[in-house]
Design a protein around this motif. Structure first.
Motif, PDB file in Angstrom:
ATOM      1  N   PHE A  11       0.849  -1.185   0.000  1.00 13.62           N
ATOM      2  CA  PHE A  11       0.000   0.000   0.000  1.00 13.62           C
ATOM      3  C   PHE A  11       0.885   1.236   0.000  1.00 13.62           C
ATOM      4  O   PHE A  11       1.687   1.428   0.913  1.00 13.62           O
ATOM      5  N   ARG A  12       0.744   2.076  -1.018  1.00 13.76           N
ATOM      6  CA  ARG A  12       1.536   3.290  -1.159  1.00 13.76           C
ATOM      7  C   ARG A  12       0.770   4.450  -0.533  1.00 13.76           C
ATOM      8  O   ARG A  12      -0.360   4.745  -0.906  1.00 13.76           O
ATOM      9  N   LEU A  13       1.394   5.108   0.450  1.00 13.25           N
ATOM     10  CA  LEU A  13       0.778   6.240   1.137  1.00 13.25           C
ATOM     11  C   LEU A  13       1.085   7.537   0.399  1.00 13.25           C
ATOM     12  O   LEU A  13       1.910   7.572  -0.510  1.00 13.25           O
ATOM     13  N   PHE A  14       0.456   8.626   0.827  1.00 11.93           N
ATOM     14  CA  PHE A  14       0.560   9.912   0.154  1.00 11.93           C
ATOM     15  C   PHE A  14       1.982  10.464   0.107  1.00 11.93           C
ATOM     16  O   PHE A  14       2.317  11.236  -0.763  1.00 11.93           O
ATOM     17  N   ASP A  15       2.836  10.067   1.049  1.00 15.59           N
ATOM     18  CA  ASP A  15       4.203  10.582   1.078  1.00 15.59           C
ATOM     19  C   ASP A  15       5.199   9.619   0.437  1.00 15.59           C
ATOM     20  O   ASP A  15       6.398   9.722   0.638  1.00 15.59           O
ATOM     21  N   CYS A  16       4.691   8.682  -0.349  1.00 19.43           N
ATOM     22  CA  CYS A  16       5.475   7.671  -1.081  1.00 19.43           C
ATOM     23  C   CYS A  16       6.091   6.613  -0.177  1.00 19.43           C
ATOM     24  O   CYS A  16       6.943   5.849  -0.624  1.00 19.43           O
ATOM     25  N   SER A  17       5.701   6.547   1.083  1.00 24.28           N
ATOM     26  CA  SER A  17       6.121   5.429   1.928  1.00 24.28           C
ATOM     27  C   SER A  17       5.129   4.284   1.708  1.00 24.28           C
ATOM     28  O   SER A  17       4.047   4.488   1.158  1.00 24.28           O
ATOM     29  N   ASP A  18       5.527   3.089   2.105  1.00 26.81           N
ATOM     30  CA  ASP A  18       4.709   1.910   1.849  1.00 26.81           C
ATOM     31  C   ASP A  18       4.368   1.181   3.137  1.00 26.81           C
ATOM     32  O   ASP A  18       5.121   1.222   4.105  1.00 26.81           O
ATOM     33  N   ILE A  19       3.222   0.508   3.119  1.00 27.94           N
ATOM     34  CA  ILE A  19       2.852  -0.483   4.125  1.00 27.94           C
ATOM     35  C   ILE A  19       2.862  -1.815   3.394  1.00 27.94           C
ATOM     36  O   ILE A  19       2.181  -1.987   2.402  1.00 27.94           O
ATOM     37  N   GLY A  20       3.640  -2.744   3.893  1.00 26.87           N
ATOM     38  CA  GLY A  20       3.719  -4.052   3.242  1.00 26.87           C
ATOM     39  C   GLY A  20       5.005  -4.170   2.465  1.00 26.87           C
ATOM     40  O   GLY A  20       5.922  -3.397   2.656  1.00 26.87           O
ATOM     41  N   PRO A  21       5.110  -5.112   1.606  1.00 32.91           N
ATOM     42  CA  PRO A  21       4.090  -5.980   1.044  1.00 32.91           C
ATOM     43  C   PRO A  21       3.721  -7.136   1.973  1.00 32.91           C
ATOM     44  O   PRO A  21       4.519  -7.578   2.783  1.00 32.91           O
ATOM     45  N   SER A  22       2.490  -7.598   1.813  1.00 34.84           N
ATOM     46  CA  SER A  22       1.966  -8.759   2.525  1.00 34.84           C
ATOM     47  C   SER A  22       1.155  -9.586   1.540  1.00 34.84           C
ATOM     48  O   SER A  22       0.671  -9.069   0.534  1.00 34.84           O
ATOM     49  N   LYS A  23       0.976 -10.860   1.863  1.00 34.37           N
ATOM     50  CA  LYS A  23       0.201 -11.748   0.997  1.00 34.37           C
ATOM     51  C   LYS A  23      -1.212 -11.881   1.539  1.00 34.37           C
ATOM     52  O   LYS A  23      -1.409 -12.009   2.746  1.00 34.37           O
ATOM     53  N   TYR A  24      -2.169 -11.860   0.610  1.00 38.10           N
ATOM     54  CA  TYR A  24      -3.580 -11.953   0.962  1.00 38.10           C
ATOM     55  C   TYR A  24      -4.251 -12.976   0.055  1.00 38.10           C
ATOM     56  O   TYR A  24      -3.867 -13.169  -1.092  1.00 38.10           O
ATOM     57  N   SER A  25      -5.303 -13.566   0.571  1.00 38.27           N
ATOM     58  CA  SER A  25      -6.120 -14.484  -0.206  1.00 38.27           C
ATOM     59  C   SER A  25      -6.970 -13.683  -1.197  1.00 38.27           C
ATOM     60  O   SER A  25      -7.379 -12.556  -0.895  1.00 38.27           O
ATOM     61  N   PRO A  26      -7.277 -14.234  -2.367  1.00 40.27           N
ATOM     62  CA  PRO A  26      -8.167 -13.545  -3.307  1.00 40.27           C
ATOM     63  C   PRO A  26      -9.562 -13.307  -2.737  1.00 40.27           C
ATOM     64  O   PRO A  26     -10.298 -12.473  -3.239  1.00 40.27           O
ATOM     65  N   THR A  27      -9.934 -14.023  -1.665  1.00 46.90           N
ATOM     66  CA  THR A  27     -11.253 -13.837  -1.054  1.00 46.90           C
ATOM     67  C   THR A  27     -11.256 -12.734   0.010  1.00 46.90           C
ATOM     68  O   THR A  27     -12.293 -12.463   0.605  1.00 46.90           O
ATOM     69  N   THR A  28     -10.124 -12.092   0.241  1.00 44.11           N
ATOM     70  CA  THR A  28     -10.036 -10.998   1.210  1.00 44.11           C
ATOM     71  C   THR A  28     -10.821  -9.806   0.671  1.00 44.11           C
ATOM     72  O   THR A  28     -10.675  -9.422  -0.486  1.00 44.11           O
ATOM     73  N   THR A  29     -11.648  -9.210   1.526  1.00 40.47           N
ATOM     74  CA  THR A  29     -12.434  -8.050   1.098  1.00 40.47           C
ATOM     75  C   THR A  29     -11.597  -6.777   1.205  1.00 40.47           C
ATOM     76  O   THR A  29     -10.620  -6.711   1.948  1.00 40.47           O
ATOM     77  N   VAL A  30     -12.024  -5.774   0.460  1.00 40.44           N
ATOM     78  CA  VAL A  30     -11.350  -4.478   0.490  1.00 40.44           C
ATOM     79  C   VAL A  30     -11.466  -3.864   1.884  1.00 40.44           C
ATOM     80  O   VAL A  30     -10.508  -3.268   2.385  1.00 40.44           O
ATOM     81  N   SER A  31     -12.609  -4.048   2.550  1.00 45.88           N
ATOM     82  CA  SER A  31     -12.749  -3.500   3.909  1.00 45.88           C
ATOM     83  C   SER A  31     -11.774  -4.176   4.872  1.00 45.88           C
ATOM     84  O   SER A  31     -11.235  -3.521   5.773  1.00 45.88           O
ATOM     85  N   ALA A  32     -11.487  -5.469   4.688  1.00 45.11           N
ATOM     86  CA  ALA A  32     -10.495  -6.149   5.527  1.00 45.11           C
ATOM     87  C   ALA A  32      -9.101  -5.589   5.271  1.00 45.11           C
ATOM     88  O   ALA A  32      -8.303  -5.435   6.208  1.00 45.11           O
ATOM     89  N   LEU A  33      -8.800  -5.259   4.017  1.00 39.42           N
ATOM     90  CA  LEU A  33      -7.517  -4.628   3.708  1.00 39.42           C
ATOM     91  C   LEU A  33      -7.396  -3.270   4.392  1.00 39.42           C
ATOM     92  O   LEU A  33      -6.355  -2.924   4.942  1.00 39.42           O
TER      93      LEU A  33
END
Length: 117
Positions: A11-33
């Motif tokens: 996840f790229r934040l507004f200041d170009c820093s990142d959270i992750g990378p992490s692995k997720y299942s294709p069934t993961t919802t956007v709200s869970a992310l």
């Protein structure tokens, strides 16, 4: 999660820093992310989100909907060794309508004045 069935996302934040990378299942919802982003949000950043409703996730120019899964969001599922980068946008806090009305009614409003000579 099996290696082939997971999607690696950062996840790229507004200041170009990142959270992750992490692995997720294709069934993961956007709200869970978004919940994961809230939990991992850097504490030193100002104006951070308070709830998942303060966040928008954008992938390939498309705003992702909370109730959709990664698979339903049509992310490329087969990127050999690749990481999908999603952009995170934080909505500014909504202003209080009563305060806005008081500011608009105040006599010190800045007004344009012109003088024709």
């Amino acid at each position: 999660m099996a290696g082939q069935d997971s999607i690696e996302v950062k996840f790229r934040l507004f200041d170009c820093s990142d959270i992750g990378p992490s692995k997720y299942s294709p069934t993961t919802t956007v709200s869970a992310l978004k919940e994961k982003i809230l939990a991992q949000w850097p504490k030193d950043k100002e104006n951070g989100p308070r709830t998942i409703n303060d966040l928008k996730l954008i992938n390939a120019g498309k705003v992702l909907e909370n109730n959709k899964t990664l698979a339903e969001s049509r992310l490329p599922l087969e990127l050999p060794g690749g990481v999908i980068t999603m952009h995170v946008v934080v909505r500014p806090p909504l202003s209080d309508k009563n305060n806005d009305k008081l500011q608009n009614d105040s006599p010190n409003n800045t007004r344009c004045s012109c003088a024709i000579l």
